[in-house]
Design an enzyme around this catalytic site. Structure first.
Site, PDB file in Angstrom:
ATOM      1  N   GLY A 213      18.160   6.788 -51.473  1.00  0.00           N
ATOM      2  CA  GLY A 213      19.589   6.966 -51.663  1.00  0.00           C
ATOM      3  C   GLY A 213      20.361   5.818 -51.018  1.00  0.00           C
ATOM      4  O   GLY A 213      19.831   5.086 -50.180  1.00  0.00           O
ATOM      5  N   CYS A 214      21.616   5.659 -51.408  1.00  0.00           N
ATOM      6  CA  CYS A 214      22.392   4.532 -50.876  1.00  0.00           C
ATOM      7  C   CYS A 214      22.684   4.725 -49.385  1.00  0.00           C
ATOM      8  O   CYS A 214      22.522   3.789 -48.598  1.00  0.00           O
ATOM      9  CB  CYS A 214      23.662   4.327 -51.678  1.00  0.00           C
ATOM     10  SG  CYS A 214      24.621   5.813 -51.987  1.00  0.00           S
ATOM     11  N   TYR A 215      23.107   5.918 -48.988  1.00  0.00           N
ATOM     12  CA  TYR A 215      23.354   6.154 -47.562  1.00  0.00           C
ATOM     13  C   TYR A 215      22.090   5.939 -46.728  1.00  0.00           C
ATOM     14  O   TYR A 215      22.126   5.231 -45.709  1.00  0.00           O
ATOM     15  CB  TYR A 215      23.894   7.565 -47.328  1.00  0.00           C
ATOM     16  CG  TYR A 215      25.350   7.779 -47.691  1.00  0.00           C
ATOM     17  CD1 TYR A 215      26.361   7.060 -47.057  1.00  0.00           C
ATOM     18  CD2 TYR A 215      25.724   8.720 -48.643  1.00  0.00           C
ATOM     19  CE1 TYR A 215      27.701   7.284 -47.380  1.00  0.00           C
ATOM     20  CE2 TYR A 215      27.055   8.942 -48.966  1.00  0.00           C
ATOM     21  CZ  TYR A 215      28.044   8.221 -48.333  1.00  0.00           C
ATOM     22  OH  TYR A 215      29.371   8.444 -48.640  1.00  0.00           O
TER      23      TYR A 215
END
Lengths: 323, 323, 323, 323
Positions: free
Chosen positions: B130-132
């Site tokens: 995921g980006c986070y």
């Protein structure tokens, strides 16, 4: 009260002028601006087209001041120190928006009404808190009883906090599309925060990260306070509820709502969200950097100094501009 | 390699299609979209007007798949679990952008190249982080040796992170002028971060605050790691320098420069700033949520799976779009 | 070709430097900046962090110039007139981005490739067209055969068109939330447009309304040409199709698609939409004010002057930055 | 007056609710919303956190209506036609924000106060004008005496004009960074404009270009009227001055000031700039699409219908929100 505005061509000054124009007990004195002397306010601020006044030139405030007039100093840091003594001497009440009188030793009362209301009432010189310290103190002072050891403050500000003086970093094409940290090796607001923490019995260390977001006005401060040991969320929330009981300008949110810059835009309001994660208390606090962080807090201080109702002229968002 | 894209009408998919179009070793297979079947890609993405292709309809990827083709799954969470087995069965290599295969137990390799490059090289199924988590891991994994006790992650994301499916919270008139926290009582990325921390020997607790900023694409993650005791800034900076030595996509900034969403926009790059404040290490990390946080990291994973140069097709910002 | 950039610290210059860095036949000579002399380009332009060069100081271009080098003058209006003769004298090819050489009488060739390609090929001094004239000419020159009597040009520009020199009107807090007309009593680009219209046989009068929109880069020009009598839409569309046949950088849109600043962002492309309403022809034209309106058009002119392929170094959006 | 709001969950409705909350003579009746029935208004509109009310469910308005109550219909186009008769039957006054009753033949009075004030005063059903027609009529009706032959209207609107129903075209990541024309082959507001022009004796043809700009609220309409022959600028400006003499909500600007979306944001005001170029009259007109273009015009109509002062509850920008 008649209120002169020194340094009247910045964003906070414009917001202040808008507030004073609708204040039931206030009258705008001289709006002094060295750079725009003689020009219509309406020409420099699209949002103030409805105000039919011109900027007064250098020296106007000093010339027009009368005993018991009030002056808000909205000039750059460093100038208030020179001017304030002359104004006080002539019997004026002074609220300074700059950082000149905030740090001890200072002749001024620190204009954070939640804490110093009584002293403000008797003051002739009030140092209006900075926007970052205002939001940070709202988010952290009720934590004193939990003895936080260390507090991280991750803060986001709209670009009007940098003022209206043209600078590359404030250009639209630089601010858009980014979140930009600055002052990473120390920011002038840190001593102001620490001084108030100490006064309130908070001995925590501070890690402070100011950031510019692509928003004209608004501030969101996230404070993460590490305690020596875990605490019950209910206890912390109760402390906040108690601290702001009767304070109509502070909303503590629950029920899935989060603090929003837009909710408080153009107002003196603050919104808080409080939660506990092990031994970390997280508090989110949204204010308007030009409202509670500058102009409307100045109006509140003027109200207290004059014995007017605290929120006269700043109820609701009745005076919202729209940068 | 021939790369099919399943769920081709979202932002990450569009960025991926742009990347593949310029990749020296890649060829776009079927861009499958149930909602836009048969329509020109150019009609739905102004930024892709230069691509003369139409979306393929439901079932296209499965129909056109050949052994040794690759597929990137860019559909919503929950769908990949159903489709991936069929694709793997037919001999395809699969990179999944959703959260379906990230958490243990999982048949997939976690596609974080800085840590799992060798395993990715041999994988048929890769779970793209995921980006986070991507930004958080870049900012924190080198801290393992300092044994952080607790890490606060204050994260800001551009709105494309919420996808292209219309939702009130993603409207221009809602996003503009605000910084909006969400997921305050728990976010689906927390277990993904914790799992990778544990695997890397980081035992810290996590306080995670995701926020939407009025930016189309970009991510800034500020990690504040509390150590058991103070540490020398040089030691920490040396650890980061060593961790990313030879990693052309990571820039550790000094000299007054701060991580910027705009610096990394449309790239696979990450920018880091590392400092120490007593016993707190602060790390700022900027990535592009659609680049390193999604599409270009997928391309890097595909490259590694195929034995191509790691950054083939994602050097520089050669493929920047402009949401 | 070796290309020096004079006045290298503005937006168009930065875009030009990015273009040259990836141009297959170009090499960056001296990036001269009086204000940033000696400082890393990466420090002043987040988007150029991947370029490892410093600005050269005043006089550098003149010092380093060699016969057959090229120079792009990207300084303020008024400066090129003084410098260009010295550069030409030393055998350099010069492309001037300012307005100094655009109006007759001028020693320069007007760098609008669609019309003057042959003359540009033989020129030593080329006046790069302004961004407004570029979009306006693209939208109107094919109308010559229909003898328009009067043309209204309603034009919107991103704020980078105003340059990077700090000015109140370019601040984020002023540009956001507004569309601001300016130059209502006459704009310096009007004579440039009229001169080219006359040269192309268009005798129409011009009503020109330039406006700033809250966008960093991009330009949309809507031209409304009143003819003496009604005309068939097909005839006008055929004229445009013919005018841009073989011009890969111009897209004439139909099929429900409209010209978009984002489609052409970071490119040399233009998008047009043509329709007829009684005796009014409406043409919408989108370009990137820093691309086709400045830097990439300069690269195209340099290519033509050197006999390189016209779009070398500016194909697709391979070099998009992201202001 | 007690004012019910049907379709209370859109942007115009929210602005209306804010206006009514501060209106000296108004009281909010039922805020009916099918989608948000029973939920706090504060939860759906950050800007309305200070309003302590919940949305009422389907049927509430009809249930609660009493003779002489007023209702503002803020639902989608097509619904008012069904509901209005029932409300009128029960003795209510109705102002419809949709397009259902604007075009002849219609039982409603067209709620453009500058022209139909007397008829509005006696009406039970008023069709509130669309935002584009409102600005266009303000910019063009005073031109009737000059017999314009053809009028080009180049119009820019903030995205709230598209409503709050989620749609891809209204997403932040689509609206940012672009100016997007739409309705190029005909827009539903054209007949509304033409009908009013004809009623006012303007026989001009219309070329209308609506565009979305990356602004939440605001509208700028540039009208270019071609006359049969040149006219003196003074004569045209005098006609406008006369037309709006005594109309406190319309400002005709000179002295270097241009109409600004921000000047009129959150107000019922309009700003005009008038100039003449040969036989073309150019008029710029700025309004707030949610203010004069919707909610505050509705309040003005309600005031007139009830015999209250025209601008009661909409003076100044006392009720500005901040989308």
């Amino acid at each position: 009260m008649r209120v002169h505005v020194y340094g009247a061509s910045g964003y906070a000054a414009a917001q202040l002028i808008a507030l004073l124009a609708r204040h039931p007990r206030a009258q705008l004195g001289a709006p002094e601006s060295a750079s725009h002397s003689g020009e219509p306010i309406a020409k420099h601020f699209a949002e103030l087209r409805w105000i039919d006044r011109r900027f007064d030139g250098p020296g106007s405030v000093l010339e027009q001041i009368a005993p018991d007039d009030a002056v808000v100093l909205a000039g750059s840091h460093g100038v208030a120190k020179t001017i304030a003594p002359h104004l006080l001497e002539r019997g004026a009440r002074v609220v300074d928006l700059s950082g000149d009188f905030r740090l001890e030793p200072t002749p001024a009362v620190y204009g954070f009404p939640e804490r110093y209301r009584d002293r403000i009432a008797g003051a002739r010189l009030v140092a209006n808190p900075g926007c970052y310290p205002t939001a940070t103190l709202l988010a952290t002072l009720p934590l004193a009883r939990f003895a936080p050891v260390q507090i991280v403050v991750d803060a986001k500000s709209g670009i009007t906090g940098a003022g209206r003086t043209p600078a590359t970093n404030s250009l639209f094409a630089e601010v858009e599309g980014d979140v930009r940290a600055y002052g990473l090796s120390g920011h002038r607001h840190e001593p102001e925060i620490l001084q108030q923490w100490r006064a309130a019995g908070i001995d925590a260390s501070l890690v402070f990260t100011p950031q510019v977001v692509p928003v004209s006005r608004g501030m969101l401060v996230n404070a993460y306070a590490a305690l020596a040991q875990p605490v019950a969320e209910e206890a912390v929330q109760a402390a906040f509820a108690q601290a702001y009981a009767g304070d109509a300008s502070v909303r503590i949110l629950g029920d899935g709502m989060v603090p929003s810059m837009r909710s408080v835009r153009g107002t003196n309001d603050a919104e808080l969200h409080v939660s506990v994660h092990g031994n970390v208390v997280r508090v989110l606090c949204a204010i308007d950097n030009l409202g509670r962080g500058a102009a409307s807090q100045a109006v509140v201080n003027l109200n207290i100094m004059h014995g007017y109702p605290v929120h006269a002229g700043s109820e609701g968002n009745a005076w919202a501009l729209s940068w």
